[in-house]
Design an enzyme around this catalytic site. Sequence first.
Site, PDB file in Angstrom:
ATOM      1  N   HIS A 118      16.479  14.716  70.219  1.00 12.72           N
ATOM      2  CA  HIS A 118      16.502  16.165  70.013  1.00 12.72           C
ATOM      3  C   HIS A 118      16.452  16.549  68.530  1.00 12.72           C
ATOM      4  CE1 HIS A 118      20.994  15.636  69.607  1.00 12.72           C
ATOM      5  NE2 HIS A 118      20.836  16.627  68.747  1.00 12.72           N
ATOM      6  N   ASP A 148      18.148  10.286  74.946  1.00 14.54           N
ATOM      7  CA  ASP A 148      18.165  11.092  73.726  1.00 14.54           C
ATOM      8  C   ASP A 148      18.111  10.206  72.475  1.00 14.54           C
ATOM      9  OD1 ASP A 148      18.131  13.450  72.264  1.00 14.54           O
ATOM     10  OD2 ASP A 148      20.305  13.511  72.059  1.00 14.54           O
ATOM     11  N   SER A 222      24.084  14.654  64.371  1.00 11.23           N
ATOM     12  CA  SER A 222      23.292  14.034  65.435  1.00 11.23           C
ATOM     13  C   SER A 222      22.372  12.962  64.864  1.00 11.23           C
ATOM     14  CB  SER A 222      22.456  15.091  66.149  1.00 11.23           C
ATOM     15  OG  SER A 222      23.272  15.979  66.867  1.00 11.23           O
TER      16      SER A 222
END
Length: 383
Positions: A118, A148, A222
């Site tokens: 993402h 992911d 992230s």
Amino acid sequence: MKRYWLFFSQCITVLLAAWFVVATLKPEWLRSAQRSADGMTLLQAPAASPLSRAAGSLSAPAQKASPAVVSISTSKNRTSRNTDPWSRFFEGDTEENTGGLGSGVIVSPEGHILTNNHVVEDADDIEVILADGRRAAAKVIGTDPDTDLALLKIQLDKLPVIVLGQPQDLQVGDVVLAIGNPFGVGQTVTSGIVSALGRSHLGINTFENFIQTDAAINPGNSGGALVDVHGHLMGINTAIYSRSGGNMGIGFAIPVSTAQQVMQDLLKNGKVSRGWIGVEPQDLTPELAESFQLPAAGKQAWPQGVVITGVLQNGPAAKAGIRPGDVIVQVAGQNVGNVSELLTQVASLQPGTTTDVKVWRRHGELVLRLTPSERPTQRKPNR
């Protein structure tokens, strides 16, 4: 009198010699007490040796792992439609440029970088900024939305590389560090413990086996690193549970073992190939087990199983004879306890290779021959 004067001069000579030796070899001893211009005496600690850190300091693993953690900047070019007919006639549609921030981890001297899908999804341009200030454009080797994860590559020399850890050695209560670029403020190190292992059923990814930690993880972290006290990579930070958008002490990281498997498939094929059978599963509750008249645990050791509530027409499961209401209890000889286990076991099957599936149907068990297809790629929304 002459004798006293000789003794005094010898003492002064010895003291001056001692002062000279200390000033040359241990000057910090002379700085422990300094008198300021206004007559105030200040006490100052001697400079600490790099090898004599305070007990409990995490500077060693932070210094070992931090150089291999990078910041990732992405940009997307979007066309904005001009709704004014006159303005559109003269100017046409306009281009808008939007950007995003994230983190990544250098895992090979050749320039391979692990991050979250993402972070780089739909990006037109990806720039990687190293801890030493160097910058480089990155190319996407492959992505896996189901976990992911994404694998990038940059072209730079003398890259710092993180050491991959052994996640099976990780225990609840172990100290870990989260390293990344939260909110774009720059590389940041936070500490905490492993709060839980094997977290699933969170609805974050299709395949979930998260490390949970209370180390502060915020937007921008992230794709960053979760490392142990040796500076070894244990996970890729991916998500947080938050009602405010900021850290609340519940963060999740993808274990490095999962990341390694995905990385190998992306390097080899540019994608991750998983088995798929085309069913809608549901966890088997005690009430459902009783209604399907599954054997009781006291009478026969029977796995919990998964109820199939729907079967895709002309899908692999339908062709094998699986029906709605069947309870899948084994896949390729492995017991199935819940939906998460079923997804993982089916995903591990080789597409096109026939395997046995054991189901419970109407008071009895059946063994069906099933040939899985390749799992369709699913896009995950940005987080």
